[in-house]
Motif scaffolding. Structure first.
Motif, PDB file in Angstrom:
ATOM      1  N   MET A 187      -2.637   2.625  -7.377  1.00 34.47           N
ATOM      2  CA  MET A 187      -1.365   2.847  -6.690  1.00 34.47           C
ATOM      3  C   MET A 187      -0.299   3.085  -7.726  1.00 34.47           C
ATOM      4  O   MET A 187      -0.085   2.252  -8.599  1.00 34.47           O
ATOM      5  CB  MET A 187      -1.005   1.648  -5.812  1.00 34.47           C
ATOM      6  CG  MET A 187       0.293   1.816  -5.064  1.00 34.47           C
ATOM      7  SD  MET A 187       0.395   0.677  -3.684  1.00 34.47           S
ATOM      8  CE  MET A 187       2.153   0.671  -3.361  1.00 34.47           C
TER       9      MET A 187
ATOM     10  N   LEU B 161       2.773   9.642   4.257  1.00 33.75           N
ATOM     11  CA  LEU B 161       2.956   9.929   5.673  1.00 33.75           C
ATOM     12  C   LEU B 161       1.764  10.598   6.338  1.00 33.75           C
ATOM     13  O   LEU B 161       1.584  10.474   7.543  1.00 33.75           O
ATOM     14  CB  LEU B 161       4.199  10.797   5.884  1.00 33.75           C
ATOM     15  CG  LEU B 161       5.541  10.093   6.007  1.00 33.75           C
ATOM     16  CD1 LEU B 161       6.408  10.824   7.031  1.00 33.75           C
ATOM     17  CD2 LEU B 161       5.410   8.662   6.462  1.00 33.75           C
TER      18      LEU B 161
ATOM     19  N   GLY C 237       1.094  13.680   0.589  1.00 34.29           N
ATOM     20  CA  GLY C 237       1.299  12.498  -0.240  1.00 34.29           C
ATOM     21  C   GLY C 237       0.005  11.778  -0.574  1.00 34.29           C
ATOM     22  O   GLY C 237      -0.955  11.825   0.175  1.00 34.29           O
TER      23      GLY C 237
ATOM     24  N   GLU D 169       7.945  -4.894   1.109  1.00 31.32           N
ATOM     25  CA  GLU D 169       6.589  -4.593   1.587  1.00 31.32           C
ATOM     26  C   GLU D 169       5.548  -5.637   1.211  1.00 31.32           C
ATOM     27  O   GLU D 169       5.530  -6.152   0.110  1.00 31.32           O
ATOM     28  CB  GLU D 169       6.136  -3.246   0.996  1.00 31.32           C
ATOM     29  CG  GLU D 169       6.985  -2.083   1.432  1.00 31.32           C
ATOM     30  CD  GLU D 169       6.571  -0.799   0.742  1.00 31.32           C
ATOM     31  OE1 GLU D 169       5.374  -0.630   0.479  1.00 31.32           O
ATOM     32  OE2 GLU D 169       7.454   0.026   0.469  1.00 31.32           O
TER      33      GLU D 169
ATOM     34  N   GLN E 156      10.886  13.159  -8.457  1.00 25.13           N
ATOM     35  CA  GLN E 156       9.835  12.185  -8.738  1.00 25.13           C
ATOM     36  C   GLN E 156      10.426  10.837  -9.116  1.00 25.13           C
ATOM     37  O   GLN E 156       9.961   9.790  -8.672  1.00 25.13           O
ATOM     38  CB  GLN E 156       8.958  12.667  -9.908  1.00 25.13           C
ATOM     39  CG  GLN E 156       7.956  13.723  -9.534  1.00 25.13           C
ATOM     40  CD  GLN E 156       6.852  13.156  -8.675  1.00 25.13           C
ATOM     41  OE1 GLN E 156       6.118  12.273  -9.078  1.00 25.13           O
ATOM     42  NE2 GLN E 156       6.739  13.643  -7.450  1.00 25.13           N
TER      43      GLN E 156
ATOM     44  N   GLY F 284      12.090   9.191  -6.118  1.00 31.63           N
ATOM     45  CA  GLY F 284      11.035   8.699  -5.234  1.00 31.63           C
ATOM     46  C   GLY F 284      10.367   7.457  -5.787  1.00 31.63           C
ATOM     47  O   GLY F 284      10.081   6.515  -5.059  1.00 31.63           O
TER      48      GLY F 284
ATOM     49  N   PHE G  84      -0.062   9.264  -3.954  1.00 32.62           N
ATOM     50  CA  PHE G  84       0.390   8.114  -4.738  1.00 32.62           C
ATOM     51  C   PHE G  84      -0.764   7.257  -5.241  1.00 32.62           C
ATOM     52  O   PHE G  84      -0.596   6.064  -5.479  1.00 32.62           O
ATOM     53  CB  PHE G  84       1.355   7.236  -3.923  1.00 32.62           C
ATOM     54  CG  PHE G  84       2.439   8.021  -3.243  1.00 32.62           C
ATOM     55  CD1 PHE G  84       2.430   8.189  -1.869  1.00 32.62           C
ATOM     56  CD2 PHE G  84       3.462   8.610  -3.974  1.00 32.62           C
ATOM     57  CE1 PHE G  84       3.418   8.943  -1.236  1.00 32.62           C
ATOM     58  CE2 PHE G  84       4.457   9.357  -3.357  1.00 32.62           C
ATOM     59  CZ  PHE G  84       4.428   9.514  -1.986  1.00 32.62           C
TER      60      PHE G  84
ATOM     61  N   MET H 134      12.637   4.322  -5.225  1.00 31.57           N
ATOM     62  CA  MET H 134      12.606   3.829  -3.843  1.00 31.57           C
ATOM     63  C   MET H 134      11.253   3.212  -3.517  1.00 31.57           C
ATOM     64  O   MET H 134      11.155   2.190  -2.846  1.00 31.57           O
ATOM     65  CB  MET H 134      12.852   4.959  -2.836  1.00 31.57           C
ATOM     66  CG  MET H 134      14.266   5.359  -2.640  1.00 31.57           C
ATOM     67  SD  MET H 134      15.419   4.009  -2.467  1.00 31.57           S
ATOM     68  CE  MET H 134      14.937   3.286  -0.933  1.00 31.57           C
ATOM     69  N   PHE H 135      10.202   3.861  -4.001  1.00 34.29           N
ATOM     70  CA  PHE H 135       8.837   3.400  -3.770  1.00 34.29           C
ATOM     71  C   PHE H 135       8.703   1.950  -4.215  1.00 34.29           C
ATOM     72  O   PHE H 135       8.200   1.097  -3.491  1.00 34.29           O
ATOM     73  CB  PHE H 135       7.906   4.303  -4.580  1.00 34.29           C
ATOM     74  CG  PHE H 135       6.457   4.219  -4.230  1.00 34.29           C
ATOM     75  CD1 PHE H 135       5.587   3.425  -4.956  1.00 34.29           C
ATOM     76  CD2 PHE H 135       5.940   4.986  -3.202  1.00 34.29           C
ATOM     77  CE1 PHE H 135       4.243   3.378  -4.657  1.00 34.29           C
ATOM     78  CE2 PHE H 135       4.582   4.948  -2.894  1.00 34.29           C
ATOM     79  CZ  PHE H 135       3.730   4.146  -3.630  1.00 34.29           C
TER      80      PHE H 135
ATOM     81  N   GLN I 170       0.848  -1.184   0.000  1.00 32.32           N
ATOM     82  CA  GLN I 170       0.000   0.000   0.000  1.00 32.32           C
ATOM     83  C   GLN I 170       0.886   1.236   0.000  1.00 32.32           C
ATOM     84  O   GLN I 170       2.093   1.148   0.066  1.00 32.32           O
ATOM     85  CB  GLN I 170      -0.992  -0.041   1.173  1.00 32.32           C
ATOM     86  CG  GLN I 170      -0.364  -0.205   2.533  1.00 32.32           C
ATOM     87  CD  GLN I 170      -0.100   1.119   3.191  1.00 32.32           C
ATOM     88  OE1 GLN I 170      -0.991   1.933   3.368  1.00 32.32           O
ATOM     89  NE2 GLN I 170       1.144   1.347   3.551  1.00 32.32           N
ATOM     90  N   HIS I 171       0.269   2.411  -0.117  1.00 34.70           N
ATOM     91  CA  HIS I 171       1.004   3.604  -0.521  1.00 34.70           C
ATOM     92  C   HIS I 171       1.960   4.157   0.527  1.00 34.70           C
ATOM     93  O   HIS I 171       2.995   4.700   0.185  1.00 34.70           O
ATOM     94  CB  HIS I 171       0.029   4.724  -0.917  1.00 34.70           C
ATOM     95  CG  HIS I 171      -1.097   4.230  -1.770  1.00 34.70           C
ATOM     96  ND1 HIS I 171      -2.136   3.478  -1.280  1.00 34.70           N
ATOM     97  CD2 HIS I 171      -1.332   4.372  -3.092  1.00 34.70           C
ATOM     98  CE1 HIS I 171      -2.958   3.182  -2.272  1.00 34.70           C
ATOM     99  NE2 HIS I 171      -2.503   3.706  -3.387  1.00 34.70           N
ATOM    100  N   GLY I 172       1.570   4.068   1.773  1.00 34.56           N
ATOM    101  CA  GLY I 172       2.479   4.549   2.814  1.00 34.56           C
ATOM    102  C   GLY I 172       2.706   6.039   2.820  1.00 34.56           C
ATOM    103  O   GLY I 172       3.748   6.501   3.258  1.00 34.56           O
TER     104      GLY I 172
ATOM    105  N   MET J 298       8.721  -0.219   5.002  1.00 30.17           N
ATOM    106  CA  MET J 298       9.032   0.674   3.900  1.00 30.17           C
ATOM    107  C   MET J 298      10.522   1.007   3.960  1.00 30.17           C
ATOM    108  O   MET J 298      11.109   0.994   5.034  1.00 30.17           O
ATOM    109  CB  MET J 298       8.200   1.948   4.012  1.00 30.17           C
ATOM    110  CG  MET J 298       6.719   1.633   4.070  1.00 30.17           C
ATOM    111  SD  MET J 298       5.638   3.017   3.766  1.00 30.17           S
ATOM    112  CE  MET J 298       6.226   4.236   4.866  1.00 30.17           C
TER     113      MET J 298
ATOM    114  N   ILE K  12      -0.334  17.383  -4.606  1.00 30.15           N
ATOM    115  CA  ILE K  12      -0.233  16.433  -3.498  1.00 30.15           C
ATOM    116  C   ILE K  12       1.208  16.251  -3.069  1.00 30.15           C
ATOM    117  O   ILE K  12       1.534  15.321  -2.364  1.00 30.15           O
ATOM    118  CB  ILE K  12      -0.842  15.077  -3.881  1.00 30.15           C
ATOM    119  CG1 ILE K  12      -0.204  14.564  -5.185  1.00 30.15           C
ATOM    120  CG2 ILE K  12      -2.336  15.204  -4.037  1.00 30.15           C
ATOM    121  CD1 ILE K  12      -0.644  13.161  -5.559  1.00 30.15           C
ATOM    122  N   GLY K  13       2.036  17.164  -3.528  1.00 30.25           N
ATOM    123  CA  GLY K  13       3.451  17.043  -3.204  1.00 30.25           C
ATOM    124  C   GLY K  13       4.268  16.807  -4.457  1.00 30.25           C
ATOM    125  O   GLY K  13       5.484  16.897  -4.441  1.00 30.25           O
TER     126      GLY K  13
END
Lengths: 805, 161, 294
Positions: free
Chosen positions: A381, A215, A267, A704, A689, A692, A269, A695-696, A211-213, A724, A504-505
């Protein structure tokens, strides 16, 4: 701190560039605002802790809402008795699902969710009631006093089991077979093509349930004014418009009496790309008590309700001819939908479309089904519908390359599409630098010198990917422009851009300011952006599927036409020359043929507005619609228009891994990425982006997975056990923006942030194969799995030695 | 029965009425009204609630407010310099593109300050190790590390508070 | 996410603390770092009526580590202090390293050495090297004090040999022998904020010839309800010169002694594998280090 030290390598602002006598049309690709790595407009307030997120807001008289959640994954609700809760001092109201039974869903044709459960619960943690109280603790205590009687039903946690036992256990009464939706797509004749293929391979792949995680947990603050009947909702969401619509449907309040405002968002995602019960509950409670109500999820609530990535059970078969060209792809996909439909239809058909790019595929067949289970719904996602099939396809191609005896790079380059490609499902790619992405990633990483040549335990793998930009279709039947932008120019407020888009960031506010400034010939700092408010801003579909830069860019260009025309005419009048000779650059208007005739831009604005008032213009964007058809037969194909996009972004990644063969731990040491995002509006943002994204997906590939026990209860709804990546897991990253300009796109832009997410899984999987000779077809790839596989391989080799002796 | 306690936050004394069980995070955000410190998980697993207590990084979501009497608490709002200028770490984060959604940012910046205070000339490994308690989902960490390294340069030149 | 109501005490001296403990008994919990306590209280698994905050008691803090005199570490010494203490890094590197790998920087600045042991979680990091180093704990009450080896203090999951009214006040570490070395290792899914699926420490002391093993202690964590001190490894290695084969045999023996369970973090089978791997690596590392020490 010297600003010069931090100059981005992409700073395209031409210092001392001579503007004299350079005709405007030659300026087209020479941007001064677009292409600058300017710091984000909201960067300073965020580092000072001054950005206001929904949870930071307080309104006079505000009270708090909390949701009571089901402790069964599948059960009939026999009775809810909340009388004791109402008696608790400080409790203002309690609601249950019956009070808001209208179904909502991001895809209206499949809408089957309610704000709170009605009659039955379908996943552990589904909301069954909600409380409004003076403070959070009272609300929590009140939840304990609500008594719910359940009649448990059998729990289905696996899509195959769901389909098998559908006659016995039906999760949704109107979905026979427990199937949310099915798809069958045929293009050309795969069976005939396979028969003529030299190399054919079929494999099964299974992805996990991440899932998106983000913060910031879901938070909503609703304020209903009983006197005017107006509802104002502040929420952490990516889709102000869809939220607006869903609130209207569920609360039965007309849309023009609802206003959705986005504070800063922590965030998304994709996980905030629908509506959430927090929002409905806040609105319903606020209307009931006539006061503002704030609902904030605890982290475990985010986990049990969050709409993560669809686990996919895929069967993929690819056939190559003797020269290595793909002749046929056969793809079967069973998606685990979870309890409710949500984004389901769209994701199902996105997975179907993903096999048509980024390689040339002349024959294809897709069979898929999205199946209900008693788990939290899956949803959108990052890179929705793309990540899973891409993993399967890029890994299978790697295997085919080995089978054929050529390098994976050669095979992929051979089959890679180029600009102007039309897929057999009629998807059109106006522009692509995919080959350049592959070349760059491979060259910079030294892939060809390392692949197959590193010591045991070290490996390198590559993969490509792509994603849609601008999306073609709304999620509900509507011919309205997908994005509208309003720009107002005057001497009081300067330049203001209004758009209900959600930052959204990802930096959309900054990027819109850059594009508007570019088009108007002023500086990015001059543009104020009013975004994320459905009453102030003009309509926008939402921040998903990487659509915003392209869509808003097009709308901005259109809005600026009229503004520039009027200002040029005014300036021309003042200077005594022709309006169509004027160029606006760097806050100045001048005539390209008589460059001494120039005035500051503000003066022209003043001259215009002092007579006419504010200069306001609208711009719209709707992507062109294409028919999803089988180009060979001309037949319409079901769901085939999903996946179409005005243009596409591309990416390639090379991952170097080290496998600790004694412990099974996989360390990603270095990632080399090359992306085609068209013109990077803000290169620093693009890099952010991409980094990120990498790493995502490293997280979802290696660490995960949401785990449930046999009763459907979440075992790790926290950041403790849902792992994560931390800074310690970060590899060295070399990201590259490939030189690219899409002539069909506003400013030449395409997407970033989701394309870069696709190559990660397969690049790592291919790298692991290079390192230890083992292919994994299940995610996440855990140390447990690796160690077991290594042992099995060793046993096999030992067994073989025995036989061979 | 609530107690009246004094908390020194950002060099200013606040008098607040608290129960013994009140958490520092809730007191700072709701009673004192400084909302820069964020709640990401409530369990000490994400670092979004990081504050400095006597210069050391701690997690406000698992810290009792009452246990902070007599200590110097620094929240993100306390880093501003003369005339509202940004602290070098804040400036570095903005300039290096280390801020996206911004939710992890306050905690990340305070953790960075703590690690630079202890070691003004850190290696990259040291930075990663001391920031591992701050989760970021947006940036992939690379620009954050670069921002800390950029700030370290200023630290060693100017010697920062 | 609210804690229960409790009465809060903040004593200033050890005597005051012990008096409170005597009068409040099991209804009270000690608050040092709170990184374990507050989490279980938030989960409502534990609801103490009283919290005794010992952070104001100077006597519970501090590292005394002088040449030739071993070390005495106060119970409320923060893990970060131990991580960065040059004295501990020099004399007890396995402890400094283990302390530095607990949780995150924030957790290390809050959490105490005493808490990490008293919480008695099988996956706790610092008890492992402490036991391998021969650490003793000092337990005090208003009636007196006693000393106990750490491995006899931790009895099982959240079970301690601690009478009501008693508390752990300090750790006493013996001066490391000449020609000895101690090392620590762990394995988890991530390299930070991790609950280890296996952790382990090894201390090796060599005889005067600098090659024969005079004493060896191998301690395993996370694979038993309490720190597991290996019996078979010393049996195999005492009096021996270590070879790769012998180390492998010892690692296998350690593996046999471990009794890990399946849980959400790792399977028992995987943990057993890791025990062997870590044992092999640590024995080799500690042996090499001990040989290098003169």
């Amino acid at each position: 701190m010297e600003k010069d030290d931090l100059k981005s390598k992409w700073n395209l602002t031409p210092e001392g560039w001579n503007l004299e006598g350079v005709p405007a049309y030659q300026d087209e690709k020479k941007y001064t605002q677009v292409g600058r790595s300017v710091p984000r407009v909201d960067g300073a307030i965020k580092v000072k802790g001054e950005a206001i997120y929904t949870g930071d807001m307080t309104l006079p008289g505000m009270v708090y809402g909390k949701i009571k959640r089901s402790t069964y994954a599948h059960a009939i609700i026999k009775k809810i008795d909340y009388s004791k809760a109402l008696e608790l001092p400080g409790v203002l109201a309690v609601i249950t699902g019956e009070e808001a039974p209208n179904r909502w869903g991001i895809v209206p044709q499949a809408a089957n969710e309610t704000a709170l459960a009605v009659g039955k619960v379908r996943f552990y943690g589904e909301g069954v009631a909600a409380v409004a109280a003076l403070d959070e603790e009272t609300a929590e205590a009140a939840l304990e006093l609500i008594e719910v009687e359940y009649e448990p039903l059998p729990v289905l946690l696996d899509p195959f089991e769901s389909m098998e036992r559908a006659k016995e256990v039906l999760i949704h009464e109107d979905s026979s077979g427990n199937i949310m939706n099915k798809g069958d797509q045929v293009y050309g004749d795969v069976d005939k093509a396979f028969a003529q293929c030299e190399y054919v391979l079929e494999r099964e792949f299974h992805t996990n349930y991440p899932q998106h995680g983000f913060l910031e947990p879901h938070t909503a603050l609703a304020s209903y004014d009983p006197q005017s009947g107006h509802l104002h909702l502040w929420a952490s969401t990516q889709v102000p418009h869809y939220l607006h619509r869903q609130m209207s449907i569920v609360l039965e309040i007309p849309m023009n009496k609802i206003r959705v405002t986005l504070p800063a968002i922590g965030g998304g995602f994709g996980g905030k790309g629908e509506a959430a019960p927090s929002e409905f509950v806040a609105c319903l409670l606020s209307r009931k008590v006539g006061r503002p109500v704030k609902v904030t999820y605890e982290r475990n609530e985010v986990f049990v309700t969050n709409k993560g990535r669809h686990p996919c059970h895929m069967k993929l078969k690819i056939g190559l001819d003797k020269d290595g060209y793909i002749q046929a792809v056969d793809f079967d996909n069973t998606l685990d939908k979870g309890a409710y439909s949500g984004w389901g239809v769209v994701v199902l058909f996105y997975t179907a479309s993903m096999i048509h790019l980024p390689y040339k595929v002349p024959n294809a067949r897709f069979r898929g089904r999205s199946v209900y289970t008693n788990k939290p719904s899956t949803g959108a996602m990052r890179g929705l519908g793309g990540v899973q099939p891409r993993w399967a396809m890029e890994c299978l191609m790697d295997e085919l390359a080995e089978m054929m005896g050529i390098s994976s790079y050669e095979l992929k380059m051979k089959n890679a599409i180029e600009s102007g490609h039309t897929c057999i499902n009629n998807m059109f790619v106006p522009h692509s630098e995919f080959k350049k992405c592959l070349e760059t990633a491979v060259d910079k990483s030294g892939y060809q010198d390392k692949h197959g040549k590193l010591p045991f335990g070290k490996g390198i793998g590559m993969a490509g990917g792509y994603y849609i930009t601008g999306t073609a279709y709304t999620l509900y039947q509507n011919y309205k422009p997908h994005t509208s932008v309003m720009i107002r120019v005057d001497t009081e407020a300067g330049v203001t851009l209004f758009c209900a888009a959600a930052d959204i960031g990802q930096g959309s506010n900054t990027v819109m300011a850059q594009m508007a400034a570019e088009e108007l010939g002023i500086h990015f700092e001059d543009v104020h952006v009013q975004a994320g408010d459905t009453e102030i801003g003009a309509f926008d579909l939402g921040s998903f599927a990487s659509r915003l830069t392209y869509a808003s860019g097009a709308a901005i260009k259109m809005a600026c036409v009229e503004i520039n025309q009027k200002i040029k005419e005014t300036a021309a009048g003042l200077l005594g020359c022709r309006a169509d000779q004027m160029v606006i650059k760097n806050r100045e208007i001048y005539s390209i043929y008589e460059t001494k005739k120039r005035i500051p831009w503000e003066k022209a604005v003043e001259a215009y507005t002092s007579i006419n008032g504010s200069l306001v213009s609208m711009g719209n964007f709707s992507p062109p619609r294409r028919k999803g058809i089988d180009l060979i037969t001309g037949n319409r194909v079901q769901g085939a228009n999903i996946g179409h996009s005005p243009t596409f972004g591309f990416s390639a990644q090379v991952h170097e891994v080290e496998v600790d063969v004694e412990t099974g731990r996989i360390y990603v040491k270095k990632v080399t990425e090359a992306g085609d995002c068209g013109t990077p509006v803000n290169p620093m943002s693009v890099e952010g982006q991409v980094e990120g994204s990498i790493m995502f997906n490293i997280g979802a590939c290696l660490y995960e997975d949401q785990k449930l026990d046999v009763s459907g209860k979440h075992l790790n709804p926290n950041f403790h056990d849902y792992k994560m990546p931390t800074t310690m897991e970060m590899p060295e990253m070399d990201t590259n923006i490939v030189e690219s300009y899409d002539p069909t796109a506003p400013f030449g832009v395409k997407e970033t942030g989701e394309g870069a997410v696709q190559p990660t899984f397969p690049a790592i999987t291919n790298a692991i194969y290079d390192a230890i000779g083992i292919r994994f077809y299940n995610l996440p790839i855990t140390p447990d799995m690796v160690l077991k596989a290594l042992k099995d391989k060793a046993k096999e080799a030992a067994g073989c030695d025995e036989v061979c002796e | 029965m609530k107690q009246l306690i004094e908390l020194t936050i950002n060099n200013r004394i606040y008098e607040v009425a608290v129960d013994a069980r009140d958490l520092l995070l809730d007191v700072v955000r709701k009673k004192v009204g400084l909302t820069g410190t964020k709640k990401g998980c409530g369990d000490g697993d994400c670092g979004a609630c990081t504050v400095l207590i006597d210069g050391k990084p701690e997690l406000a979501c698992i810290k009792l407010a009452i246990a902070c009497q007599g200590k110097k608490i620094t929240t993100i709002e306390g880093l501003a310099q003369e005339g509202g200028a940004l602290h070098p770490i804040q400036q570095a984060f903005v300039d290096q593109g280390a801020v996206q959604c911004g939710f992890c940012t306050p905690g990340m910046i305070l953790s960075s300050k703590a690690l630079l205070d202890r070691k003004p000339n850190p290696t990259q490994h040291y930075i990663k190790h001391e920031l591992s308690g701050n989760i970021c989902r947006c940036t992939g960490y690379k620009k954050i590390i670069e921002a800390v390294e950029a700030a370290a340069k200023v630290w060693s030149i100017k010697g920062v508070q | 996410m609210f804690l229960n109501h409790f009465e809060y005490f903040a004593p200033k001296t050890q005597v005051e603390t012990l008096e409170l403990l005597a009068s409040l008994g099991s209804k009270a919990k000690i608050l040092a770092g709170g990184t374990d306590l507050l989490i279980v209280m938030k989960a409502k698994a534990v609801r103490p009526d009283y919290l005794i905050d010992i952070n104001g008691v100077e006597e519970f803090k501090g590292i005394f580590c002088e040449q030739g005199k071993g070390a005495v570490i106060g119970t409320n010494t923060k893990l970060a202090e131990i991580q960065f203490s040059e004295a501990i890094q020099a004399k007890y590197p396995s402890l400094a390293y283990a302390a530095g790998e607990v949780g995150s920087s924030q957790v290390r600045h809050m959490a105490s050495l005493g808490g990490n042991s008293c919480n008695a979680s099988p996956a706790a990091e610092t008890p492992i090297p402490l036991v391998a180093l021969g650490a003793k704990v000092v337990l005090c009450s208003i009636s007196g004090e006693r000393e106990l080896p750490l491995e006899e203090f931790i009895l099982g999951v959240r079970k301690l040999d601690l009478a009501e009214g008693e508390m752990l006040t300090k750790f006493i570490l013996p001066e490391p022998a000449q020609k000895s070395a101690s090392r620590y290792a762990y394995m988890g899914r991530r390299d930070a904020m991790e609950i280890d699926c296996v952790n382990m420490a090894v201390t090796i002391e060599l005889a005067k010839d600098g090659e024969t093993v005079k004493d060896v202690k191998l301690v395993m964590g996370s694979v038993y309800p309490r720190p597991l001190v290996s019996k078979e490894v010393p049996a195999l290695l005492l009096g021996q010169k270590l070879s790769d084969q012998l180390i492998e045999k010892a690692a296998e023996a350690a593996q046999g002694e471990a009794k890990p369970i399946d849980d959400i973090r790792a399977s028992a089978e995987y943990r057993r594998e890791i025990v062997k791997v870590l044992a092999r690596r640590l024995l080799k590392e500690a042996y090499t280090a001990a040989k290098g020490v003169n």
